[in-house]
Design a protein around this motif. Structure first.
Motif, short mmCIF file in Angstrom:
data_model
loop_
_atom_site.label_atom_id
_atom_site.label_comp_id
_atom_site.label_asym_id
_atom_site.label_seq_id
_atom_site.Cartn_x
_atom_site.Cartn_y
_atom_site.Cartn_z
N GLU A 120 0.94 -1.32 0.29
CA GLU A 120 0.03 0.01 0.06
C GLU A 120 0.76 1.29 0.02
OE1 GLU A 120 -3.72 -1.83 2.72
OE2 GLU A 120 -2.25 -0.84 3.63
N CYS A 121 2.12 1.01 0.28
CA CYS A 121 2.62 2.37 0.32
C CYS A 121 4.25 2.61 -0.13
CB CYS A 121 3.15 2.70 1.95
SG CYS A 121 4.01 1.37 3.05
N PRO A 149 4.28 0.91 10.79
CA PRO A 149 3.69 2.30 11.16
C PRO A 149 4.30 3.34 10.08
CG PRO A 149 5.62 1.66 12.80
CD PRO A 149 5.39 0.65 11.72
N VAL A 150 3.62 4.43 9.81
CA VAL A 150 4.04 5.35 8.81
C VAL A 150 3.67 6.76 9.53
CG1 VAL A 150 4.11 6.23 6.53
CG2 VAL A 150 3.55 3.85 6.80
N PRO A 151 4.74 7.10 10.43
CA PRO A 151 4.50 8.48 10.92
C PRO A 151 5.02 9.45 10.00
CG PRO A 151 6.57 7.60 11.64
CD PRO A 151 5.86 6.31 10.71
N PRO A 152 4.74 10.74 10.24
CA PRO A 152 5.10 11.91 9.37
C PRO A 152 6.52 11.76 9.08
CG PRO A 152 3.54 12.47 11.16
CD PRO A 152 3.72 11.16 11.54
N LEU A 153 7.09 12.41 8.20
CA LEU A 153 8.13 12.49 7.64
C LEU A 153 9.56 12.69 8.74
CD1 LEU A 153 8.19 13.28 3.84
CD2 LEU A 153 8.77 11.10 4.78
N GLU A 154 8.96 14.06 9.33
CA GLU A 154 9.86 14.34 10.61
C GLU A 154 9.93 13.35 11.46
OE1 GLU A 154 7.49 17.88 8.69
OE2 GLU A 154 7.10 15.87 9.32
N VAL A 209 11.14 0.06 -3.12
CA VAL A 209 11.48 1.53 -3.40
C VAL A 209 10.41 2.44 -2.83
CG1 VAL A 209 11.55 3.14 -5.54
CG2 VAL A 209 12.29 0.74 -5.57
N CYS A 210 10.83 3.53 -2.19
CA CYS A 210 9.89 4.21 -1.34
C CYS A 210 9.38 5.50 -2.03
CB CYS A 210 10.58 4.74 -0.17
SG CYS A 210 10.91 3.40 1.18
N ASP A 211 8.23 5.85 -1.88
CA ASP A 211 7.74 7.11 -2.46
C ASP A 211 8.04 8.32 -1.59
OD1 ASP A 211 6.03 7.21 -0.17
OD2 ASP A 211 4.32 6.36 -1.32
N ASP A 212 7.39 9.34 -1.72
CA ASP A 212 7.81 10.83 -0.85
C ASP A 212 7.28 10.81 0.71
OD1 ASP A 212 9.06 11.88 -3.04
OD2 ASP A 212 7.34 12.71 -3.72
N ASN A 213 6.57 9.61 1.00
CA ASN A 213 5.95 9.52 2.42
C ASN A 213 6.80 8.60 3.08
OD1 ASN A 213 3.88 11.15 1.54
ND2 ASN A 213 2.75 9.46 0.53
N ILE A 214 7.76 7.95 2.64
CA ILE A 214 8.40 7.04 3.52
C ILE A 214 9.83 7.33 3.39
CG2 ILE A 214 9.05 4.68 4.04
CD1 ILE A 214 6.08 4.11 3.77
N ILE A 215 10.77 7.47 4.31
CA ILE A 215 12.17 7.45 4.11
C ILE A 215 12.83 5.92 4.06
CG2 ILE A 215 14.40 8.14 5.33
CD1 ILE A 215 12.85 10.30 6.58
N SER A 216 13.71 5.79 3.14
CA SER A 216 14.16 4.19 2.96
C SER A 216 14.87 3.76 4.06
CB SER A 216 14.86 4.29 1.69
OG SER A 216 15.33 2.92 1.27
N ARG A 217 15.64 4.58 4.74
CA ARG A 217 16.41 4.09 5.85
C ARG A 217 15.41 3.96 7.05
NH1 ARG A 217 21.16 1.47 6.87
NH2 ARG A 217 21.84 2.07 8.99
N TYR A 218 14.32 4.46 7.19
CA TYR A 218 13.18 4.26 8.17
C TYR A 218 12.53 2.83 7.76
CZ TYR A 218 8.75 4.39 10.75
OH TYR A 218 7.76 3.89 11.35
#
Length: 396
Positions: free
Chosen positions: A23-24, A139-144, A95-104
């Motif tokens: 989904e993400c 879990p997908v928290p905000p990018l910050e 491969v991540c989109d703009d809502n997930i940091i790959s390292r996270y």
């Protein structure tokens, strides 16, 4: 209040949304590559069925700072590449989109490593289904918030990496001094003897038949047990064990002779122990050669060269015949000097390998600390749900 706590309070006070990977992110299967396509001068590591590169390629199909997961062989292993690489067909790039940091994403999936391993299909080649990868929930928290969690967890992994690099250097140092100590012909500081192994030891191999395993009985070991010959999960009957020509006794040396060649373990406990043909049993003449010295000699560059001369490299898997093990040449000083050399090497080896002392103990502690905080930081109350116990711990 820490910066992370402030961010959570400001940006996601009511919880965090959990999403399946499908989904993400984009889950991209790699492209098959054969060994003939690899190059000695290749720039890009190739990941196939292990986190150890298969080799190097002149092309890449995944960009740096990408999380990936192995789905065959070492199925379930999770990697992260800081350089461009080639993903083969048993490697899935996440491969991540703009809502997930790959390292996270890497830390979040690594936090579920055990549950992922539990879903691997056990077969001749272990496999992890695509549907399992797609259904992993994170879990997908905000990018910050993601960025702050990555910063905290990477501090742990960087320290562990530094300690591991130092330990690797010490192991190389140990190998160097072991080779120097055992190269007694070059040292030329005391009287030495040199002869074939068969002149100072008896050499046996284990059963050539796959035994009928029992739920209990005589422990049965093979190559996979060489790191700890007293840790096993297979047993045979006392009747089957009675047929063994040579039953291990204290001081005997086990040596791997099929697949992996030249790794040794010493019998230090007088227990019944059955062994497979993949292991050779070497029984030294205790009045001439010390078991510990012999183990170190076989595992040194000197012993490795002797074994390599007689190894059947074209066999599948590679092996060395029992009779040829007895033909390797061994150089040794007096028995008292052998024991002194063995003591020095064992002390040095303990510093490099013992999980209770030195760098290995420090690395183990740092890894546990990282796992604890990773679990703590990546536990969120789900949106619309109740505050999780682990999140309560984190806020405290």
């Amino acid at each position: 209040m820490t910066k992370l706590e402030q961010l959570i309070e400001q940006l996601c006070p009511d919880g965090v949304e959990y999403k399946k990977l499908i989904e993400c992110i984009s889950i991209q299967r790699g492209t098959r590559v054969v060994r003939s396509q690899l190059s000695d001068n290749g720039q890009y590591p190739v990941y196939q069925n292990s986190l150890t590169p298969l080799g190097y390629h002149n092309e890449c199909n995944c960009r740096k700072n990408t999380t990936f997961i192995i789905v065959a062989g070492a199925a379930g292993d999770i990697g992260y590449s800081m350089v461009d690489f080639w993903a083969a067909d048993d490697c899935f790039c996440l491969v991540c989109d703009d809502n997930i940091i790959s390292r996270y994403l890497y830390h979040a999936i690594l936090n579920q490593q055990l549950s992922i391993y539990a879903k691997v299909r056990k077969a001749s080649v272990p496999r992890l289904g695509r549907s399992v990868v797609e259904s992993i929930r994170i879990p997908v928290p905000p990018l910050e918030v993601q960025a702050e969690i990555v910063k905290i967890l990477d501090n742990f992994t960087e320290l562990t990496a530094e300690l591991t690099a130092e330990l690797t250097a010490r192991k190389k140092q140990y190998e160097y001094y072991r080779n120097q100590l055992l190269n007694i012909e070059a040292n030329n500081t005391f009287e030495i003897n040199k002869c074939k192994l068969i002149e100072i030891a008896e050499v046996y191999d284990g059963t050539h038949q796959t035994p009928e395993y029992k739920e209990e009985g005589i422990p049965f070991i093979s190559v996979e047990n060489i790191a700890n010959i007293y840790s096993n999960t297979k047993f045979i009957s006392s009747k089957a064990y009675s047929a063994y020509k040579a039953k291990p006794i204290v001081g005997d040396v086990f040596m791997t002779r099929i697949g992996s060649i030249g790794k040794c373990a010493i019998m230090t406990q007088q227990v019944d122990l059955a062994y497979y043909v993949s292991l050779a049993l070497i029984r030294p003449n205790k009045e001439i050669i010390d078991s510990r010295y012999l183990k170190h000699y076989i595992e040194s560059s000197l012993g490795s060269k002797e074994l390599a001369k007689r190894t059947l490299h074209h066999a599948v898997p590679i092996k060395i015949n029992k009779e040829d093990i007895g033909k390797i040449m061994v150089s040794f000083p007096s028995l008292s000097m052998q024991k002194k050399i063995a003591n020095v090497l064992e002390n040095f080896e303990a510093i490099c390998s013992d999980l209770n002392i030195g760098l290995p103990a420090e690395i183990e502690a740092r890894q546990k600390q990282y796992e604890y905080y990773r679990d703590l930081l990546l536990t969120f109350a789900e949106t619309g749900g109740k505050l999780a116990d682990r999140q309560t711990d984190r806020l405290k």
